[in-house]
Design a protein around this motif. Structure first.
Motif, PDB file in Angstrom:
ATOM      1  N   LEU A 142     -11.280  39.450 102.484  1.00 55.48           N
ATOM      2  CA  LEU A 142     -12.007  39.562 101.217  1.00 55.48           C
ATOM      3  C   LEU A 142     -13.509  39.586 101.469  1.00 55.48           C
ATOM      4  O   LEU A 142     -14.237  40.395 100.882  1.00 55.48           O
ATOM      5  N   ILE A 143     -13.992  38.711 102.361  1.00 51.94           N
ATOM      6  CA  ILE A 143     -15.420  38.674 102.687  1.00 51.94           C
ATOM      7  C   ILE A 143     -15.851  39.986 103.332  1.00 51.94           C
ATOM      8  O   ILE A 143     -16.913  40.544 102.996  1.00 51.94           O
ATOM      9  N   ARG A 144     -15.048  40.497 104.241  1.00 52.21           N
ATOM     10  CA  ARG A 144     -15.401  41.769 104.899  1.00 52.21           C
ATOM     11  C   ARG A 144     -15.472  42.903 103.887  1.00 52.21           C
ATOM     12  O   ARG A 144     -16.325  43.802 104.002  1.00 52.21           O
ATOM     13  N   SER A 145     -14.596  42.866 102.899  1.00 53.86           N
ATOM     14  CA  SER A 145     -14.564  43.961 101.922  1.00 53.86           C
ATOM     15  C   SER A 145     -15.800  43.984 101.035  1.00 53.86           C
ATOM     16  O   SER A 145     -16.142  45.014 100.456  1.00 53.86           O
ATOM     17  N   VAL A 146     -16.494  42.841 100.927  1.00 50.49           N
ATOM     18  CA  VAL A 146     -17.670  42.741 100.070  1.00 50.49           C
ATOM     19  C   VAL A 146     -18.871  43.474 100.663  1.00 50.49           C
ATOM     20  O   VAL A 146     -19.678  44.067  99.957  1.00 50.49           O
ATOM     21  N   GLY A 147     -18.993  43.438 101.987  1.00 52.89           N
ATOM     22  CA  GLY A 147     -20.182  44.010 102.622  1.00 52.89           C
ATOM     23  C   GLY A 147     -21.342  43.048 102.505  1.00 52.89           C
ATOM     24  O   GLY A 147     -21.557  42.203 103.363  1.00 52.89           O
ATOM     25  N   ASN A 148     -22.103  43.147 101.405  1.00 56.03           N
ATOM     26  CA  ASN A 148     -23.196  42.224 101.117  1.00 56.03           C
ATOM     27  C   ASN A 148     -22.908  41.499  99.800  1.00 56.03           C
ATOM     28  O   ASN A 148     -22.504  42.135  98.814  1.00 56.03           O
ATOM     29  N   GLY A 149     -23.124  40.185  99.804  1.00 61.42           N
ATOM     30  CA  GLY A 149     -22.862  39.414  98.599  1.00 61.42           C
ATOM     31  C   GLY A 149     -23.178  37.953  98.816  1.00 61.42           C
ATOM     32  O   GLY A 149     -23.906  37.584  99.745  1.00 61.42           O
ATOM     33  N   PHE A 150     -22.620  37.101  97.982  1.00 62.72           N
ATOM     34  CA  PHE A 150     -22.957  35.680  97.997  1.00 62.72           C
ATOM     35  C   PHE A 150     -21.670  34.861  97.985  1.00 62.72           C
ATOM     36  O   PHE A 150     -20.810  35.037  97.114  1.00 62.72           O
ATOM     37  N   TYR A 151     -21.534  33.950  98.958  1.00 59.47           N
ATOM     38  CA  TYR A 151     -20.374  33.062  99.060  1.00 59.47           C
ATOM     39  C   TYR A 151     -20.798  31.687  98.550  1.00 59.47           C
ATOM     40  O   TYR A 151     -21.644  31.019  99.150  1.00 59.47           O
ATOM     41  N   VAL A 152     -20.215  31.238  97.440  1.00 59.33           N
ATOM     42  CA  VAL A 152     -20.617  29.990  96.780  1.00 59.33           C
ATOM     43  C   VAL A 152     -19.766  28.830  97.276  1.00 59.33           C
ATOM     44  O   VAL A 152     -18.540  28.895  97.255  1.00 59.33           O
ATOM     45  N   THR A 153     -20.431  27.745  97.697  1.00 67.80           N
ATOM     46  CA  THR A 153     -19.719  26.536  98.109  1.00 67.80           C
ATOM     47  C   THR A 153     -19.955  25.358  97.172  1.00 67.80           C
ATOM     48  O   THR A 153     -19.220  24.383  97.212  1.00 67.80           O
ATOM     49  N   GLU A 154     -20.988  25.447  96.333  1.00 66.65           N
ATOM     50  CA  GLU A 154     -21.274  24.347  95.420  1.00 66.65           C
ATOM     51  C   GLU A 154     -21.975  24.881  94.184  1.00 66.65           C
ATOM     52  O   GLU A 154     -22.840  25.758  94.281  1.00 66.65           O
ATOM     53  N   LEU A 155     -21.584  24.361  93.022  1.00 64.78           N
ATOM     54  CA  LEU A 155     -22.205  24.742  91.758  1.00 64.78           C
ATOM     55  C   LEU A 155     -22.910  23.533  91.157  1.00 64.78           C
ATOM     56  O   LEU A 155     -22.467  22.396  91.315  1.00 64.78           O
TER      57      LEU A 155
END
Length: 448
Positions: free
Chosen positions: A362-375
């Protein structure tokens, strides 16, 4: 921990309360005992900071006179007759509530399964102390970790005893054990904090405390020296399972019958319509053996069953208790829970069902983006669906986690987010709300 050996005593007292309420003039009544036993130990930097132990049996009596209802609560040792008479007197002067009632007798559980919710393992204060210290020691041993916010271990039990004036009498107990640790990396204004934990019904199924500590240490070290990123629109945001579970909680809130009846849900007019992307489903199952939020019957004596709340993206059910169901012209689906003296609908073992690809894919399919670990913050409007939360995590560059990110805000509308959600396959069902990693396209990210 002591087991359920004296549930019969509590049921007997509950039944006496009901009989006394009927003699005092109630048309109908139910009595509940919420049982709780817990002990915990907290440590910091190798020293015990606190040891706590608590026990309680909280009694509640609810009485009905016509369409009038009143509820009273008491601790053990109260005078049964005085409590019953007080409840009836209160009901006589209460305003009418056209929807308040006991569950229909036809809906009451005639029998219910053993869901194996109770582990009688005795955990001593010494065992809890050793577990907390082991978690903290392992976390501090990770290179880059500079301090501890503390570690803890706990064990406890809780349960429900319920009797009604129309023939239901039942009880169940559940156990819960947990280990947790929180640590700090970096120095001064560059300090970062993170944590890890595990919580289970059965003590033997808990993750090893040292492994929990290592995970916490590794998580916090990765957050050192975060950057900001430019503001952008149409950003794909990936939600780590920790924050994904909270997001699924927003879905649960939006399909709660009480919110629909109050007209405070943005999905209140969407029954039978598509609210998630096609192919996605959300299930709720109170009868999972050893499930973290399982219950053989609800707070009204009704047995629930597995429901596909949202099926192939289409909304199929609300969470309903008896009174909420009546208000909406529907039948309860066994989701009533006790909150003090009131009954309101809630989920049980709720799950956003997983997809087919791994989180890495899923991460590879995004290319560029933001992975959220805390809100951060509470910027969710359940009336309109507007969503805006502070966030930290990692920037995704060329399909890989590139560097830590902090001090950004992600925003969209939940209606749009639901329709753009793509789940991975890594669901962990040890939580009462379970969700895999998932991506949401088209969000706004406010950064530099």
């Amino acid at each position: 921990m002591s087991s359920e050996i004296d549930s019969s005593t509590l049921l007997s007292r509950a039944s006496q309360l009901i009989d006394l309420a009927r003699k005092a003039g109630a048309d109908a009544a139910d009595a509940v005992v919420v049982r709780s036993r817990s002990q915990s130990v907290s440590v910091r930097l190798g020293k015990v900071e606190g040891t706590e132990s608590s026990e309680s049996d909280d009694f509640s009596l609810r009485v009905f006179i016509g369409k009038r209802v009143a509820s009273v609560s008491a601790n053990p040792g109260f005078d049964l007759q005085a409590l019953a008479e007080r409840a009836v007197a209160m009901a006589k002067v209460s305003p009418e509530d056209p929807f308040a009632c006991l569950a229909d007798e036809a809906n009451l559980a005639k029998s219910y399964p053993d869901l194996q919710l109770f582990d009688a393992t005795e955990v001593s204060s010494e065992m809890l102390r050793e577990a907390a210290l082991a978690a903290e020691t392992a976390a501090l041993a990770v290179k880059g970790v500079t301090n501890s916010s503390g570690a803890g271990a706990s064990g406890g039990m809780g349960g429900l005893v319920l009797a009604t004036s129309h023939g239901f009498a039942g009880s169940y107990m559940g156990s819960r054990f947990g280990h947790s640790v929180s640590v700090i990396a970096g120095e001064g204004t560059g300090m970062e904090r993170d944590y890890d934990f595990d919580s289970r019904l059965y003590y033997a199924e808990l993750d090893d405390p040292a492994e929990i500590g290592r995970r916490a240490g590794q998580r916090v070290v990765k957050r050192i020296n975060p950057r900001q990123v430019p503001t952008g629109k149409n950003v794909t945001v990936i939600f780590d399972p920790r924050v994904a579970r909270g997001f699924v909680g927003h879905i649960a809130g939006a399909i709660n019958g009480a919110a629909v009846a109050r007209k405070t849900s943005f999905l209140r007019d969407r029954m039978g319509q598509q609210v998630l992307k096609s192919g996605l489903s959300i299930t709720d199952d109170p009868l999972i053996v050893r499930g973290p939020a399982s219950r053989p019957f609800d707070g009204e004596g009704v047995s629930g069953e597995r429901l596909v709340m949202i099926e192939d993206g289409v909304l199929k059910h609300w969470f309903l208790s008896t009174s909420t169901g009546r208000e909406l012209g529907l039948q309860t689906n066994g989701r009533g829970v006790r909150g003090g003296t009131a009954v309101s609908p809630s989920s049980t073992n709720l799950a956003l069902e997983p997809g087919d690809i791994s989180p890495e894919e899923l991460i590879r399919s995004v290319g560029n983006g933001f992975y959220v670990t805390e809100l951060i913050g509470h910027g969710v409007n359940m009336l309109t669906g507007e969503y805006s939360r502070g966030a930290t995590g990692f920037w995704i560059e060329n399909g890989e986690l590139a560097f830590p990110v902090s001090e950004v805000t992600i925003a969209s509308n939940l209606k749009d987010m639901f329709m753009r959600l793509t789940p991975a396959n890594d669901i962990d069902r040890k939580f009462g709300v379970a969700a895999p990693t998932f991506a949401i396209e088209g969000m706004t990210l406010a950064g530099q």
